[in-house]
Design a protein around this motif. Structure first.
Motif, PDB file in Angstrom:
ATOM      1  N   GLY A  70       0.485  -1.539  -0.186  1.00 22.86           N
ATOM      2  CA  GLY A  70      -0.038   0.100   0.133  1.00 22.86           C
ATOM      3  C   GLY A  70       0.930   1.438   0.140  1.00 22.86           C
ATOM      4  O   GLY A  70       2.091   1.035  -0.030  1.00 22.86           O
ATOM      5  N   VAL A  71       0.500   2.283  -0.346  1.00 23.89           N
ATOM      6  CA  VAL A  71       1.468   3.771   0.254  1.00 23.89           C
ATOM      7  C   VAL A  71       0.109   5.016   0.964  1.00 23.89           C
ATOM      8  O   VAL A  71      -1.037   4.546   0.615  1.00 23.89           O
ATOM      9  N   LEU A  72       0.792   5.628   1.667  1.00 27.16           N
ATOM     10  CA  LEU A  72       0.200   6.130   2.565  1.00 27.16           C
ATOM     11  C   LEU A  72       0.468   7.685   2.614  1.00 27.16           C
ATOM     12  O   LEU A  72       1.827   8.010   2.095  1.00 27.16           O
ATOM     13  N   PHE A  73      -0.156   8.278   2.765  1.00 28.29           N
ATOM     14  CA  PHE A  73      -0.777   9.888   2.220  1.00 28.29           C
ATOM     15  C   PHE A  73      -0.965  10.808   3.427  1.00 28.29           C
ATOM     16  O   PHE A  73      -1.957  10.042   3.559  1.00 28.29           O
ATOM     17  N   LYS A  74       0.174  11.416   3.681  1.00 28.71           N
ATOM     18  CA  LYS A  74      -0.191  12.054   5.096  1.00 28.71           C
ATOM     19  C   LYS A  74      -0.313  14.009   5.155  1.00 28.71           C
ATOM     20  O   LYS A  74       1.520  14.098   4.167  1.00 28.71           O
ATOM     21  N   MET A  75      -0.913  14.803   4.892  1.00 25.27           N
ATOM     22  CA  MET A  75      -0.940  15.671   4.615  1.00 25.27           C
ATOM     23  C   MET A  75      -1.335  16.482   5.680  1.00 25.27           C
ATOM     24  O   MET A  75      -2.766  16.138   6.342  1.00 25.27           O
ATOM     25  N   LYS A  76      -0.983  17.777   5.741  1.00 22.23           N
ATOM     26  CA  LYS A  76      -0.403  19.041   6.973  1.00 22.23           C
ATOM     27  C   LYS A  76      -2.212  20.171   6.578  1.00 22.23           C
ATOM     28  O   LYS A  76      -0.765  20.710   5.968  1.00 22.23           O
ATOM     29  N   VAL A  77      -3.188  20.550   6.662  1.00 25.30           N
ATOM     30  CA  VAL A  77      -3.444  21.322   5.951  1.00 25.30           C
ATOM     31  C   VAL A  77      -3.170  22.766   6.440  1.00 25.30           C
ATOM     32  O   VAL A  77      -3.194  22.878   7.368  1.00 25.30           O
ATOM     33  N   LYS A  78      -3.126  23.740   5.338  1.00 30.64           N
ATOM     34  CA  LYS A  78      -2.632  24.618   5.552  1.00 30.64           C
ATOM     35  C   LYS A  78      -3.878  25.959   5.001  1.00 30.64           C
ATOM     36  O   LYS A  78      -3.882  26.808   6.118  1.00 30.64           O
ATOM     37  N   LYS A  79      -4.736  25.433   4.715  1.00 36.95           N
ATOM     38  CA  LYS A  79      -5.314  26.301   4.563  1.00 36.95           C
ATOM     39  C   LYS A  79      -6.899  25.876   3.753  1.00 36.95           C
ATOM     40  O   LYS A  79      -6.702  24.658   2.857  1.00 36.95           O
ATOM     41  N   ASN A  80      -8.033  25.750   4.174  1.00 35.27           N
ATOM     42  CA  ASN A  80      -9.050  25.389   3.913  1.00 35.27           C
ATOM     43  C   ASN A  80      -9.657  25.802   2.622  1.00 35.27           C
ATOM     44  O   ASN A  80     -10.948  25.464   2.230  1.00 35.27           O
ATOM     45  N   THR A  81      -9.144  27.628   2.814  1.00 32.19           N
ATOM     46  CA  THR A  81     -10.269  28.773   1.554  1.00 32.19           C
ATOM     47  C   THR A  81      -9.677  27.321  -0.043  1.00 32.19           C
ATOM     48  O   THR A  81      -9.228  28.123  -0.297  1.00 32.19           O
ATOM     49  N   VAL A  82     -10.894  26.640  -0.477  1.00 31.06           N
ATOM     50  CA  VAL A  82     -10.363  26.126  -1.425  1.00 31.06           C
ATOM     51  C   VAL A  82     -11.003  26.793  -2.214  1.00 31.06           C
ATOM     52  O   VAL A  82     -12.435  26.389  -2.991  1.00 31.06           O
ATOM     53  N   ASP A  83      -9.943  26.458  -3.412  1.00 33.80           N
ATOM     54  CA  ASP A  83     -11.171  26.974  -4.709  1.00 33.80           C
ATOM     55  C   ASP A  83     -11.471  25.687  -5.939  1.00 33.80           C
ATOM     56  O   ASP A  83     -10.135  25.155  -5.912  1.00 33.80           O
ATOM     57  N   HIS A  84     -12.451  24.733  -5.959  1.00 31.06           N
ATOM     58  CA  HIS A  84     -12.764  23.553  -5.759  1.00 31.06           C
ATOM     59  C   HIS A  84     -11.831  23.422  -7.508  1.00 31.06           C
ATOM     60  O   HIS A  84     -11.991  21.657  -7.680  1.00 31.06           O
ATOM     61  N   ILE A  85     -11.200  24.368  -8.518  1.00 32.14           N
ATOM     62  CA  ILE A  85     -11.629  23.191  -9.131  1.00 32.14           C
ATOM     63  C   ILE A  85     -10.120  23.583 -10.018  1.00 32.14           C
ATOM     64  O   ILE A  85      -9.094  22.794 -11.096  1.00 32.14           O
ATOM     65  N   SER A  86      -9.163  24.517  -9.021  1.00 31.27           N
ATOM     66  CA  SER A  86      -7.634  25.141  -9.826  1.00 31.27           C
ATOM     67  C   SER A  86      -6.807  23.838  -9.940  1.00 31.27           C
ATOM     68  O   SER A  86      -6.331  24.161 -10.866  1.00 31.27           O
ATOM     69  N   ALA A  87      -6.354  23.402  -8.713  1.00 34.25           N
ATOM     70  CA  ALA A  87      -5.742  21.876  -9.015  1.00 34.25           C
ATOM     71  C   ALA A  87      -5.456  21.185  -9.362  1.00 34.25           C
ATOM     72  O   ALA A  87      -5.383  19.983 -10.488  1.00 34.25           O
ATOM     73  N   LEU A  88      -7.087  20.702 -10.433  1.00 39.01           N
ATOM     74  CA  LEU A  88      -7.695  20.039 -10.847  1.00 39.01           C
ATOM     75  C   LEU A  88      -7.496  20.227 -12.708  1.00 39.01           C
ATOM     76  O   LEU A  88      -7.522  19.572 -13.671  1.00 39.01           O
ATOM     77  N   GLU A  89      -7.544  21.697 -12.538  1.00 40.02           N
ATOM     78  CA  GLU A  89      -7.928  22.312 -14.128  1.00 40.02           C
ATOM     79  C   GLU A  89      -6.711  21.959 -14.679  1.00 40.02           C
ATOM     80  O   GLU A  89      -7.151  21.378 -16.427  1.00 40.02           O
TER      81      GLU A  89
END
Ligand code: SAM
Length: 235
Positions: free
Chosen positions: A208-227
């Motif tokens: 398996g693979v485990l990803f561990k992220m620490k959130v910095k800012k949760n005001t997310v622009d819903h499409i920017s990362a996907l575009e």
């Protein structure tokens, strides 16, 4: 081939739709077989994620607000409860899985929802931690679900995902998309990737693979990362 292996494969066949996934799990749960087929030793995601949580939160575990995304029958909650975590909510689209989960009496609140590009009925930054074990796969949580995970966790909180490593290669939704999106969200200062760790014997003796992220800012622009990333590769 073993029946439990086949039962698991049938939840992941190529081209399965989200509704078919949810129905399949409901039927699997209704036969009371899910927990038996994927017992610890065969499927170790819940133990892996709970161990990681215990190592990450040494004190005050009873106050840590957790959402278990793709909670299924509540196996992750059971493992978390052994470590003293008490504030656990769950989210899953499968009515049958949620029914089993409710009967375990561990989760405070259960949402019957898909984690995807829809906005979940949860306020921004409610949780200290979102965990996902076994929720990634063909027809399961799409890449867009990462944005919602990030949004509902408070700054300074964590998102933990454990999944079968080979899905990064052969689930079209994730191929050359899932990890780039995690990285892109890091560049956008939404979270920091604290760890990407491979784990042995995640399920059916596969890594398996485990990803561990620490959130910095949760005001997310819903499409920017996907575009700017490649579209899902057609099946
Ligand atoms: C392999 S089970 C894992 C259940 C539980 N986390 C465990 O470790 O036993 C996968 C679960 O993912 C859920 N699921 C599938 N697609 C989902 C989505 N888009 N959002 C949330 N959960 C989803 C299924 O209904 C199922 O309960």
């Amino acid at each position: 081939m073993a029946n439990n292996y086949m039962a698991n494969c049938q939840a992941h066949w190529k081209g399965i739709t989200p509704d078919e996934v949810a129905d399949y799990y409901s039927n699997w749960a209704d036969t009371q077989q899910y927990d038996q087929d994927l017992e610890p030793g065969v499927y170790n995601g819940p133990v892996i994620i709970a161990d990681e949580m215990a190592n990450s939160f040494l004190d005050c575990r009873d106050n840590i607000r957790i959402i278990d995304i793709a909670c299924g029958t509540g196996r992750v909650g059971e493992e978390l409860a052994h470590y003293g975590f008490k504030q656990i909510d769950g989210l899953d689209p499968s009515a049958g899985m949620l029914k089993q989960c409710q009967q375990k009496g561990i989760y405070k609140k259960l949402y019957q929802e898909f984690c995807s590009d829809n906005t979940l009925p949860v306020e921004d930054g409610v949780y200290d931690c979102a965990v996902v074990s076994g929720g990634m796969g063909e027809g399961h949580i799409p890449c867009s679900g990462l944005q919602e995970m990030c949004r509902i966790v408070k700054p300074g909180g964590m998102v933990l995902i454990v999944m079968r490593k080979e899905y990064l290669q052969y689930v079209g939704e994730y191929t050359e998309r899932l990890e780039p999106i995690i990285e892109k969200m890091e560049h956008e200062n939404k979270w920091e990737l604290l760890e990407r760790r491979e784990v042995s014997n995640y399920s059916f003796n596969r890594d398996g693979v485990l990803f561990k992220m620490k959130v910095k800012k949760n005001t997310v622009d819903h499409i920017s990362a996907l575009e700017s990333l490649p579209k899902k590769i057609p099946a």
